[in-house]
Design a protein around this motif. Sequence first.
Motif, PDB file in Angstrom:
ATOM      1  N   GLU A   1       0.831  -1.200   0.000  1.00 45.22           N
ATOM      2  CA  GLU A   1       0.000   0.000   0.000  1.00 45.22           C
ATOM      3  C   GLU A   1       0.870   1.257   0.000  1.00 45.22           C
ATOM      4  N   VAL A   2       1.960   1.248   0.768  1.00 47.34           N
ATOM      5  CA  VAL A   2       2.891   2.380   0.781  1.00 47.34           C
ATOM      6  C   VAL A   2       3.454   2.618  -0.612  1.00 47.34           C
ATOM      7  N   MET A   3       3.887   1.546  -1.250  1.00 49.81           N
ATOM      8  CA  MET A   3       4.472   1.647  -2.584  1.00 49.81           C
ATOM      9  C   MET A   3       3.477   2.240  -3.572  1.00 49.81           C
ATOM     10  N   ARG A   4       2.224   1.796  -3.498  1.00 48.56           N
ATOM     11  CA  ARG A   4       1.204   2.297  -4.422  1.00 48.56           C
ATOM     12  C   ARG A   4       0.895   3.776  -4.167  1.00 48.56           C
ATOM     13  N   ARG A   5       0.838   4.156  -2.885  1.00 50.09           N
ATOM     14  CA  ARG A   5       0.541   5.554  -2.568  1.00 50.09           C
ATOM     15  C   ARG A   5       1.646   6.489  -3.041  1.00 50.09           C
ATOM     16  N   ILE A   6       2.885   6.136  -2.711  1.00 44.40           N
ATOM     17  CA  ILE A   6       4.006   7.012  -3.048  1.00 44.40           C
ATOM     18  C   ILE A   6       4.203   7.110  -4.551  1.00 44.40           C
ATOM     19  N   SER A   7       3.947   6.020  -5.257  1.00 42.75           N
ATOM     20  CA  SER A   7       4.136   6.039  -6.714  1.00 42.75           C
ATOM     21  C   SER A   7       3.007   6.773  -7.428  1.00 42.75           C
ATOM     22  N   ASN A   8       1.932   7.084  -6.695  1.00 46.42           N
ATOM     23  CA  ASN A   8       0.832   7.855  -7.274  1.00 46.42           C
ATOM     24  C   ASN A   8       1.119   9.341  -7.076  1.00 46.42           C
ATOM     25  N   MET A   9       1.501  10.002  -8.142  1.00 42.10           N
ATOM     26  CA  MET A   9       1.904  11.405  -8.061  1.00 42.10           C
ATOM     27  C   MET A   9       0.777  12.314  -7.570  1.00 42.10           C
ATOM     28  N   LYS A  10      -0.476  11.886  -7.699  1.00 38.44           N
ATOM     29  CA  LYS A  10      -1.604  12.728  -7.330  1.00 38.44           C
ATOM     30  C   LYS A  10      -2.158  12.378  -5.944  1.00 38.44           C
ATOM     31  N   PHE A  11      -1.412  11.612  -5.158  1.00 41.94           N
ATOM     32  CA  PHE A  11      -1.899  11.226  -3.834  1.00 41.94           C
ATOM     33  C   PHE A  11      -2.076  12.463  -2.955  1.00 41.94           C
ATOM     34  N   ASP A  12      -3.213  12.545  -2.272  1.00 39.83           N
ATOM     35  CA  ASP A  12      -3.568  13.712  -1.473  1.00 39.83           C
ATOM     36  C   ASP A  12      -3.079  13.544  -0.035  1.00 39.83           C
ATOM     37  N   TYR A  13      -2.173  14.439   0.387  1.00 41.89           N
ATOM     38  CA  TYR A  13      -1.609  14.371   1.734  1.00 41.89           C
ATOM     39  C   TYR A  13      -2.337  15.286   2.722  1.00 41.89           C
ATOM     40  N   THR A  14      -3.436  15.902   2.305  1.00 39.42           N
ATOM     41  CA  THR A  14      -4.145  16.812   3.193  1.00 39.42           C
ATOM     42  C   THR A  14      -4.957  16.033   4.233  1.00 39.42           C
ATOM     43  N   VAL A  15      -5.015  16.606   5.442  1.00 36.50           N
ATOM     44  CA  VAL A  15      -5.791  15.998   6.526  1.00 36.50           C
ATOM     45  C   VAL A  15      -6.625  17.079   7.197  1.00 36.50           C
ATOM     46  N   ASN A  16      -7.635  16.666   7.929  1.00 35.71           N
ATOM     47  CA  ASN A  16      -8.513  17.600   8.628  1.00 35.71           C
ATOM     48  C   ASN A  16      -8.076  17.775  10.075  1.00 35.71           C
ATOM     49  N   GLN A  17      -8.277  18.994  10.604  1.00 38.11           N
ATOM     50  CA  GLN A  17      -7.997  19.236  12.015  1.00 38.11           C
ATOM     51  C   GLN A  17      -9.099  18.597  12.850  1.00 38.11           C
ATOM     52  N   VAL A  18      -8.702  17.919  13.921  1.00 45.69           N
ATOM     53  CA  VAL A  18      -9.675  17.233  14.778  1.00 45.69           C
ATOM     54  C   VAL A  18      -9.674  17.817  16.186  1.00 45.69           C
ATOM     55  N   LEU A  19      -8.507  17.851  16.826  1.00 44.30           N
ATOM     56  CA  LEU A  19      -8.418  18.336  18.203  1.00 44.30           C
ATOM     57  C   LEU A  19      -7.881  19.766  18.255  1.00 44.30           C
ATOM     58  N   THR A  20      -8.384  20.534  19.199  1.00 43.96           N
ATOM     59  CA  THR A  20      -7.858  21.873  19.462  1.00 43.96           C
ATOM     60  C   THR A  20      -6.958  21.822  20.695  1.00 43.96           C
ATOM     61  N   LYS A  21      -6.275  22.925  20.965  1.00 42.49           N
ATOM     62  CA  LYS A  21      -5.458  23.001  22.187  1.00 42.49           C
ATOM     63  C   LYS A  21      -6.333  22.802  23.425  1.00 42.49           C
ATOM     64  N   GLU A  22      -7.524  23.400  23.388  1.00 48.98           N
ATOM     65  CA  GLU A  22      -8.435  23.271  24.537  1.00 48.98           C
ATOM     66  C   GLU A  22      -8.827  21.810  24.749  1.00 48.98           C
TER      67      GLU A  22
END
Length: 328
Positions: A190-211
């Motif tokens: 799975e790592v190999m497939r993700r990294i070899s995909n030039m269009k793989f999306d590395y964005t993530v959503n914020q979940v926890l705040t400092k509070e």
Amino acid sequence: MEAVTVEKHQEHKEKIRQVISEVGKVVVGQEYMVNRLLVGLFTNGHILLEGVPGLAKTLTISTLAKVLHLDFQRIQFTPDLLPADLVGTMIYNQKDAKFEVKKGPIFANIILADEINRSPAKVQSALLEAMQEKTVTIGETTFKLDKPFLVMATQNPVDQEGTYPLPEAQVDRFMMKVYVNYPTKEQEMEVMRRISNMKFDYTVNQVLTKEDIFDIREQVNRVKISESLEKYIIELVYATRKPLDYKLNDLAQYLQFGASPRASINMNLSSKAIAYMDGRDYVLPEDIKEVALDVMSHRILLNYEAEADNVKPADIVKTILTKVPINK
């Protein structure tokens, strides 16, 4: 737990699950490493990761910082790094004809000390002093570091070229030392497939705040641990210091120094965090056993006889866990 606390607990447990899920969007496997990083975050403890290059240690920490929406700094430790490169220095402002403070990258919430054992002792000490005191002095001014302040350091095995092993007293300041292993065949595929995909999306959503993080820390602090389990923690630690008292004759020949009192403190804290993340407000013996390896292994100093017989600190801890009983 009080009714309001139970409701908060469920809310936080769901958010913790979402954090792990968001990190999993980018990092394949390594759930164990993510779990231990969260334990450190929720107990104000620093984490040392050890493993060969290429196991996503850096990617995991940087992704976690994005999910938590905390200020993040990555510091690449090299043999020519200076303490001032880490904490900052005084620079002369010609316009105003006076010295000004230029803060270093250590002024952030999460510090990734990448390959910490690539730098000499003077730089390591500067970082570890900040970890312990939560302050940094530049010139004549002392600055408090931001909260939360967490150091997540990585190091390559010390038998590789160009490394400076961390002294035992400095390693002891890390709450846990986590060994990162190779992925499974399926995970590596799975790592190999993700990294070899030039269009793989590395964005993530914020979940926890400092509070949220401060609230979880308060909740973890309320987790109950019985007196018998507190005594069990002490017995486990003392077994590394006086193995003969526990009829661990085979181990005595290998032990030079046992675990420090920080082992007891951090085993208590981390077992509470494990219980909380599992949805409980009380600690079980299994929680203590789950964290014992990560908390104690790097605090045990073995002698040359152990090295000759290929005995590792983890072997000592595993034996102690099987031999030391829980007294009711």
